[in-house]
Design a protein around this motif. Structure first.
Motif, short mmCIF file in Angstrom:
data_model
loop_
_atom_site.label_atom_id
_atom_site.label_comp_id
_atom_site.label_asym_id
_atom_site.label_seq_id
_atom_site.Cartn_x
_atom_site.Cartn_y
_atom_site.Cartn_z
N ALA A 1 68.98 -24.72 -72.67
CA ALA A 1 69.82 -23.66 -72.53
C ALA A 1 68.73 -22.58 -72.24
O ALA A 1 67.81 -22.33 -72.60
N PRO A 2 69.43 -21.67 -71.40
CA PRO A 2 68.60 -20.38 -71.19
C PRO A 2 68.27 -19.65 -72.31
O PRO A 2 69.13 -19.42 -73.34
N PRO A 3 67.20 -18.71 -72.48
CA PRO A 3 66.89 -17.72 -73.40
C PRO A 3 68.08 -16.98 -73.82
O PRO A 3 68.72 -16.50 -72.96
N SER A 4 68.11 -16.49 -74.98
CA SER A 4 69.29 -15.69 -75.49
C SER A 4 69.06 -14.42 -74.57
O SER A 4 68.00 -13.79 -74.34
N GLY A 5 70.23 -13.94 -74.16
CA GLY A 5 70.34 -12.46 -73.26
C GLY A 5 70.01 -12.83 -71.70
O GLY A 5 70.10 -11.79 -70.99
N ILE A 6 69.74 -14.07 -71.47
CA ILE A 6 69.12 -14.49 -70.03
C ILE A 6 70.32 -15.04 -69.14
O ILE A 6 70.83 -16.07 -69.57
#
Length: 169
Positions: free
Chosen positions: A17-22
């Motif tokens: 998963a992409p980093p949080s907020g990205i």
């Protein structure tokens, strides 16, 4: 046993998963295919010591993407690795899981892409993974600074960026 399987699935999802907020960009995967040159990166063990690198993407008949990463040491020694990327969701969202050695999969998320598909900023599953890629082996310094400023604003540690050299001719 079900708890173990659930925990493993959660762990594997965290690696892709992409980093949080990205938020990965919308894109045309066919236009993204081809060779990209590494301009800059955050260092990791799998690339440690590389002076330059390229990534080449090609469509597979099953809808996945073939990935060939090549790296060159300062002495010109070349090494390469082949893998497969799969879309983590919608095919038009630049968010993929890449496997070079099964069952390990890592996230590949394009977080900025110029409209002509000449420059891409790519994140891994955390803000400790970042690549600035180009269709050409070099970019003008103001362009690099602009793209790395985007990464800085998004919370990436650009003070740790390593600049790549063009690959040997």
């Amino acid at each position: 046993m079900h708890r173990l399987a659930a925990a493993l699935l959660l762990l594997l999802a965290a690696c892709t998963a992409p980093p949080s907020g990205i938020t990965p960009v919308r894109f045309d995967p066919d236009r993204y295919l081809g060779t990209w040159y590494e301009i800059a990166r955050l260092d990791h063990s799998f690339q440690r010591g590389d002076a330059s690198a390229t990534a080449t993407y090609a469509a597979n008949p099953d809808g996945t993407i073939a990935v060939t990463n090549r790296g060159w040491r300062p002495d010109g020694t070349e090494r390469s690795v082949e893998g497969t990327a799969r879309f983590l969701g919608d095919r038009n969202t630049a968010s993929l899981g890449v496997t070079f050695r099964w069952p390990f999969e890592g996230g590949y998320h394009v977080i900025r892409l110029d409209p002509e598909y000449r420059i891409a900023l790519v994140s891994g599953p955390t803000r400790d993974y970042l690549w600035l890629l180009s269709r050409t082996p070099t970019l003008p310094e103001p362009v690099i600074a602009d793209w790395l400023e985007t990464a800085r604003r998004l919370g990436y540690p650009v003070d740790r960026i390593i600049r790549s050299q063009p690959p040997p001719a």
